[in-house]
Design a protein around this motif. Structure first.
Motif, PDB file in Angstrom:
ATOM      1  N   VAL A   1     -39.575 -14.033 -28.511  1.00  0.00           N
ATOM      2  CA  VAL A   1     -39.336 -15.216 -27.682  1.00  0.00           C
ATOM      3  C   VAL A   1     -40.126 -16.406 -28.207  1.00  0.00           C
ATOM      4  N   LEU A   2     -41.400 -16.168 -28.546  1.00  0.00           N
ATOM      5  CA  LEU A   2     -42.215 -17.265 -29.062  1.00  0.00           C
ATOM      6  C   LEU A   2     -41.677 -17.770 -30.396  1.00  0.00           C
ATOM      7  N   ALA A   3     -41.225 -16.848 -31.246  1.00  0.00           N
ATOM      8  CA  ALA A   3     -40.671 -17.245 -32.543  1.00  0.00           C
ATOM      9  C   ALA A   3     -39.401 -18.067 -32.358  1.00  0.00           C
ATOM     10  N   MET A   4     -38.562 -17.663 -31.408  1.00  0.00           N
ATOM     11  CA  MET A   4     -37.335 -18.417 -31.161  1.00  0.00           C
ATOM     12  C   MET A   4     -37.646 -19.827 -30.662  1.00  0.00           C
ATOM     13  N   GLU A   5     -38.644 -19.935 -29.788  1.00  0.00           N
ATOM     14  CA  GLU A   5     -39.012 -21.250 -29.270  1.00  0.00           C
ATOM     15  C   GLU A   5     -39.562 -22.141 -30.380  1.00  0.00           C
ATOM     16  N   LEU A   6     -40.224 -21.519 -31.371  1.00  0.00           N
ATOM     17  CA  LEU A   6     -40.747 -22.298 -32.494  1.00  0.00           C
ATOM     18  C   LEU A   6     -39.652 -22.682 -33.487  1.00  0.00           C
ATOM     19  N   LYS A   7     -38.711 -21.754 -33.710  1.00  0.00           N
ATOM     20  CA  LYS A   7     -37.711 -21.963 -34.763  1.00  0.00           C
ATOM     21  C   LYS A   7     -36.537 -22.821 -34.294  1.00  0.00           C
ATOM     22  N   TYR A   8     -36.100 -22.597 -33.062  1.00  0.00           N
ATOM     23  CA  TYR A   8     -34.899 -23.268 -32.579  1.00  0.00           C
ATOM     24  C   TYR A   8     -35.252 -24.297 -31.507  1.00  0.00           C
ATOM     25  N   THR A   9     -34.388 -25.259 -31.367  1.00  0.00           N
ATOM     26  CA  THR A   9     -34.529 -26.204 -30.265  1.00  0.00           C
ATOM     27  C   THR A   9     -34.027 -25.550 -28.982  1.00  0.00           C
TER      28      THR A   9
ATOM     29  N   ASN B   1     -31.690 -26.683 -27.130  1.00  0.00           N
ATOM     30  CA  ASN B   1     -30.221 -26.735 -27.167  1.00  0.00           C
ATOM     31  C   ASN B   1     -29.664 -25.615 -28.031  1.00  0.00           C
ATOM     32  N   ASP B   2     -30.381 -25.287 -29.122  1.00  0.00           N
ATOM     33  CA  ASP B   2     -29.925 -24.186 -29.978  1.00  0.00           C
ATOM     34  C   ASP B   2     -29.959 -22.868 -29.214  1.00  0.00           C
ATOM     35  N   ILE B   3     -31.044 -22.610 -28.516  1.00  0.00           N
ATOM     36  CA  ILE B   3     -31.185 -21.361 -27.767  1.00  0.00           C
ATOM     37  C   ILE B   3     -30.107 -21.279 -26.686  1.00  0.00           C
ATOM     38  N   LEU B   4     -29.890 -22.372 -25.999  1.00  0.00           N
ATOM     39  CA  LEU B   4     -28.866 -22.371 -24.957  1.00  0.00           C
ATOM     40  C   LEU B   4     -27.472 -22.218 -25.564  1.00  0.00           C
ATOM     41  N   SER B   5     -27.246 -22.761 -26.747  1.00  0.00           N
ATOM     42  CA  SER B   5     -25.948 -22.600 -27.422  1.00  0.00           C
ATOM     43  C   SER B   5     -25.689 -21.134 -27.743  1.00  0.00           C
ATOM     44  N   ILE B   6     -26.711 -20.428 -28.202  1.00  0.00           N
ATOM     45  CA  ILE B   6     -26.556 -18.995 -28.475  1.00  0.00           C
ATOM     46  C   ILE B   6     -26.171 -18.268 -27.193  1.00  0.00           C
ATOM     47  N   TYR B   7     -26.840 -18.616 -26.118  1.00  0.00           N
ATOM     48  CA  TYR B   7     -26.556 -17.972 -24.829  1.00  0.00           C
ATOM     49  C   TYR B   7     -25.141 -18.266 -24.372  1.00  0.00           C
ATOM     50  N   LEU B   8     -24.703 -19.508 -24.490  1.00  0.00           N
ATOM     51  CA  LEU B   8     -23.368 -19.892 -24.064  1.00  0.00           C
ATOM     52  C   LEU B   8     -22.287 -19.164 -24.855  1.00  0.00           C
ATOM     53  N   ASN B   9     -22.591 -18.767 -26.073  1.00  0.00           N
ATOM     54  CA  ASN B   9     -21.600 -18.109 -26.926  1.00  0.00           C
ATOM     55  C   ASN B   9     -21.675 -16.592 -26.876  1.00  0.00           C
ATOM     56  N   ARG B  10     -22.829 -16.030 -26.530  1.00  0.00           N
ATOM     57  CA  ARG B  10     -22.987 -14.579 -26.594  1.00  0.00           C
ATOM     58  C   ARG B  10     -22.838 -13.888 -25.245  1.00  0.00           C
ATOM     59  N   ALA B  11     -22.889 -14.629 -24.148  1.00  0.00           N
ATOM     60  CA  ALA B  11     -22.794 -14.000 -22.831  1.00  0.00           C
ATOM     61  C   ALA B  11     -21.384 -13.450 -22.606  1.00  0.00           C
ATOM     62  N   TYR B  12     -21.294 -12.226 -22.063  1.00  0.00           N
ATOM     63  CA  TYR B  12     -19.995 -11.631 -21.744  1.00  0.00           C
ATOM     64  C   TYR B  12     -19.602 -12.044 -20.334  1.00  0.00           C
ATOM     65  N   LEU B  13     -18.361 -12.505 -20.172  1.00  0.00           N
ATOM     66  CA  LEU B  13     -17.933 -13.085 -18.908  1.00  0.00           C
ATOM     67  C   LEU B  13     -16.664 -12.442 -18.354  1.00  0.00           C
ATOM     68  N   GLY B  14     -16.421 -11.180 -18.694  1.00  0.00           N
ATOM     69  CA  GLY B  14     -15.310 -10.448 -18.101  1.00  0.00           C
ATOM     70  C   GLY B  14     -13.983 -10.697 -18.777  1.00  0.00           C
ATOM     71  N   ALA B  15     -13.040  -9.789 -18.525  1.00  0.00           N
ATOM     72  CA  ALA B  15     -11.663  -9.899 -19.036  1.00  0.00           C
ATOM     73  C   ALA B  15     -11.621 -10.050 -20.547  1.00  0.00           C
TER      74      ALA B  15
ATOM     75  N   THR C   1     -24.158 -26.555 -26.747  1.00  0.00           N
ATOM     76  CA  THR C   1     -24.757 -27.222 -25.584  1.00  0.00           C
ATOM     77  C   THR C   1     -24.413 -28.701 -25.571  1.00  0.00           C
ATOM     78  N   GLU C   2     -24.435 -29.309 -26.757  1.00  0.00           N
ATOM     79  CA  GLU C   2     -24.212 -30.748 -26.836  1.00  0.00           C
ATOM     80  C   GLU C   2     -22.776 -31.130 -26.515  1.00  0.00           C
ATOM     81  N   THR C   3     -21.827 -30.235 -26.771  1.00  0.00           N
ATOM     82  CA  THR C   3     -20.419 -30.574 -26.566  1.00  0.00           C
ATOM     83  C   THR C   3     -19.839 -29.970 -25.287  1.00  0.00           C
ATOM     84  N   ALA C   4     -20.516 -28.980 -24.710  1.00  0.00           N
ATOM     85  CA  ALA C   4     -20.016 -28.374 -23.471  1.00  0.00           C
ATOM     86  C   ALA C   4     -20.110 -29.381 -22.326  1.00  0.00           C
ATOM     87  N   SER C   5     -19.330 -29.138 -21.306  1.00  0.00           N
ATOM     88  CA  SER C   5     -19.385 -29.990 -20.127  1.00  0.00           C
ATOM     89  C   SER C   5     -20.805 -29.998 -19.562  1.00  0.00           C
TER      90      SER C   5
END
Length: 688
Positions: free
Chosen positions: A194-202, A204-218, A118-122
């Motif tokens: 969900v509550l545990a993730m919000e407590l454990k990760y920031t 930006n961390d949660i969004l970083s996981i999403y940015l890396n794990r989402a499938y975007l075709g091809a 998240t911190e380095t993405a556009s």
């Protein structure tokens, strides 16, 4: 009682009025009856109070129990959740990146992945994802009651599910723990995670996981891989239009993949741009600029060339480094995108101009260098009917080559000492086939030409002479020559092998012609040059090439090239003739015109063309000398643009010699005896 002076004055004044004072009577109130609650009402009230008390008692305790359970499971997941870095790459296997002869990427296979944060993405990418998926992401605790209520209202009004209420945190929990399951039970189980993730990760961390794990075709997992796949740049560098297109893929990766439908992808991106503007992530001017200059594909993604070639490489390489790899590997190949585009354009042009609209006829093309390095491959074309998947007709289809096999027969004859000027009689011939009926090969035009040279016989694709040459040198010799030139498919054992009745692939036969151009040395087709791990220059595997051993002597090979040149200059391959350079080749048409071929070469490249139907339906009015030769001409004209013409390495024979008439009966020369046998066969119409 003594009255006061004041009382006397009051009485006197009253008496002086002469009137009698009337007493005011109190107004009689309406008589009302106050009734208490009835027996039934009192009973109902007692029952309601009783049950309310029970429900309150139970609800309080159930709520406390649920809070304890949720709190305990939340703490459990909090303790067991791994570090964020371990959750970024969730692939089951690695990826393969294929590079062409110029080291440029032309294809991807497997699940592409590259890390982004998240911190380095556009910032535009982060804003696009948040605007699209969860605009309150940075302000809620993982669950968004407002978002859920809004979604329920929208869905109720629409009468169907039109809006989701899941937060990005919930979507990450789904990706990590629940896959594609959809149920109320999943949503309930999701809460403590969900509550545990919000407590454990920031956030930006949660969004970083999403940015890396989402499938975007091809085959792209994560936004960095998708950005590289579609735009040829890092996710750190995408502009608002590109960020919007990437975020738009989250809804339906296959439908909105720009490699599939760029118009749909741009339309979806405009929706995201509107959201970004509404939520203050873009100014009006920035949004208008993004709409006016929509994102476009990189040249490599737009070309979408080399799919069949890439599939061939993936099947030809070792599976543990290709289809079954657990690592990210890079395969360097012989592929040339310019030549690939030339081949595809040539097929499209000929079919558009000379084939009936809606025809399901197929075509395949292979182009390679003389050493066997495959430069381009078309395994089929799209038709108006159902697409037959990724069946590669250049490498998988076993078809009869017909007369396109004859050069290997003449190669065996020339290797045995024959000359292009040697003469044979084109006359009826009958051969007895053990265990079968006698066999009498016919020429395509049902005519016989009498005495002709080997060159003329190949020029006009005379069947009788090809059979006589095969019978003279021996079928085993023909079979051995074909195998040495790279034909690995089984070759027929009967006399009809000379006429190309053995099934083989276009790739095999084109490779054999490459061997002829390569000075009579075997040129086994290859496309892989090296395999490396991504980010590591160490070569794990190089090109697994066999030694190019000699099959024909230089004289025989030079003569054969000359004979094939005459096929184009003066024979059945006239439509393949190039305007600015020498070429050599051979037509091929099988019985009932189920297959039509043209394979040939210049001094620089070898190309093979096949036409036919997948279900063996006969072609109408098509022979190897027709459309396949024209496709070959169109392909090679485009391929050679900008290349200076070079002469073929052919050997022109001396003046014709009448070999058959010069041989005397009774000689001990085995070749001469076989020549005399041919003369007798031509006179008496019998075979050996």
């Amino acid at each position: 009682m003594v009255k006061s002076r004041a009382d006397h004055k009051r009485q006197k004044a009253m008496a002086g009025t002469g009137k009698r004072q009337k007493r005011s009577r109190p107004r009689r109130r309406a008589r009302t009856t106050k009734r208490g609650p009835g027996l039934i009402e009192r009973a109902l009230r007692r029952i309601l109070r009783f049950f309310f008390g029970i429900f309150w008692w139970l609800g309080l305790r159930v709520g406390i129990a649920l809070a304890i359970v949720i709190g305990a499971t939340t703490l459990y997941f909090y303790a067991t959740l791994p570090p964020m870095e371990e959750l970024l790459d969730g692939r089951d296997r690695g990826s393969v990146t294929l590079r062409d002869r110029s080291n440029q990427i032309f294809a991807w296979r497997g699940e592409q992945y590259q890390t982004t944060r998240t911190e380095t993405a556009s910032p535009h990418l982060v804003n696009a994802v948040v605007a699209t998926e969860d605009k309150r992401f940075f302000h809620h605790f993982g669950l968004d009651p407002k978002g859920i209520a809004r979604a329920m209202t929208a869905n109720f009004k629409a009468g169907r599910v039109v809006q989701g209420g899941s937060t990005i945190t919930q979507q990450v929990a789904k990706i990590l723990f629940f896959g594609n399951t959809r149920s109320l039970e999943r949503h309930i189980k999701q809460i403590p995670i969900v509550l545990a993730m919000e407590l454990k990760y920031t956030k930006n961390d949660i969004l970083s996981i999403y940015l890396n794990r989402a499938y975007l075709g091809a085959g792209a997992q994560g936004f960095e891989a998708a950005s590289q796949r579609y735009f040829g740049k890092s996710a750190r560098e995408v502009d608002p239009a590109e960020a919007a297109m990437l975020a738009g893929l989250l809804k339906a990766p296959s439908r909105y993949a720009p490699t599939r439908n760029i118009d749909a992808a741009q339309g979806r991106a405009n929706v995201i741009i509107d959201l970004m503007q509404e939520q203050g992530h873009l100014t009006r001017i920035e949004a208008e600029l993004a709409r006016a200059q929509p994102a476009s594909l990189s040249p490599a993604a737009e070309a979408r060339a080399g799919g069949y070639f890439a599939d061939w490489i993936m099947s030809a390489g070792p599976s543990y480094l290709t289809q079954g790899t657990t690592e990210d590997v890079v395969i360097e190949t012989t592929f040339d995108p310019r030549i690939q585009q030339a081949a595809e354009a040539a097929i499209a042009k000929i079919f558009a101009e000379k084939v009936s609209e809606g025809s399901k006829a197929q075509a395949a093309v292979v182009i390679m260098s003389p050493d066997g390095a495959v430069r381009a491959m078309v395994g089929g074309r799209k038709t108006s009917g159902p697409v037959a998947g990724q069946f590669n007709r250049a490498t998988m289809a076993l078809r009869q080559p017909g007369s396109a096999f004859k050069p290997l027969v003449y190669a065996a004859g020339l290797e045995s000492g024959m000359l292009p000027t040697d003469t044979f009689f084109d006359a009826p011939i009958t051969l007895e086939v053990p265990g079968s009926k006698s066999w009498s090969p016919q020429n395509y035009d049902r005519k016989f030409r009498g005495e002709i040279t080997l060159t003329q016989a190949l020029q006009h694709s005379i069947n009788t002479v090809a059979v006589k040459v095969s019978e003279r040198v021996g079928r085993e010799h023909v079979r051995a020559i074909a195998q040495d030139f790279g034909i690995s498919s089984p070759i027929a054992k009967g006399p009809s092998l000379a006429l190309g009745v053995s099934e083989m692939t276009l790739l095999e036969l084109t490779g054999a012609y490459a061997g002829i151009l390569n000075g009579g040395r075997r040129s086994k087709p290859y496309g892989l040059t090296s395999i490396k791990l991504k980010g590591d220059n160490t070569t794990l595997m190089g090109a697994d090439r066999e030694a190019n051993f000699r099959v024909l002597n230089e004289t025989a090979d030079g003569f054969l090239i000359y004979m094939l040149n005459q096929v184009i200059e003066n024979g059945s391959g006239a439509r393949a003739k190039l305007a600015d350079r020498q070429a050599a080749g051979k037509t091929g048409t099988t019985q009932a015109a189920r297959d039509a071929w043209f394979i040939g070469f210049t001094a620089d490249y070898v190309a093979g063309v096949w036409m036919g139907y997948d279900d063996n339906t006969p072609l109408k009015g098509v022979t190897g000398s027709g459309l396949p030769a024209e496709i070959w001409n169109e392909v090679m004209t485009r391929v050679h643009q900008g290349l200076p013409p070079r002469p073929l390495p052919m050997l022109i024979p001396a003046a014709p010699q009448v070999v058959e008439r010069a041989v005397q009966p009774g000689t001990d020369d085995p070749v001469a005896n076989s020549v005399m046998e041919s003369v007798l066969n031509s006179i008496f119409g019998s075979g050996n």
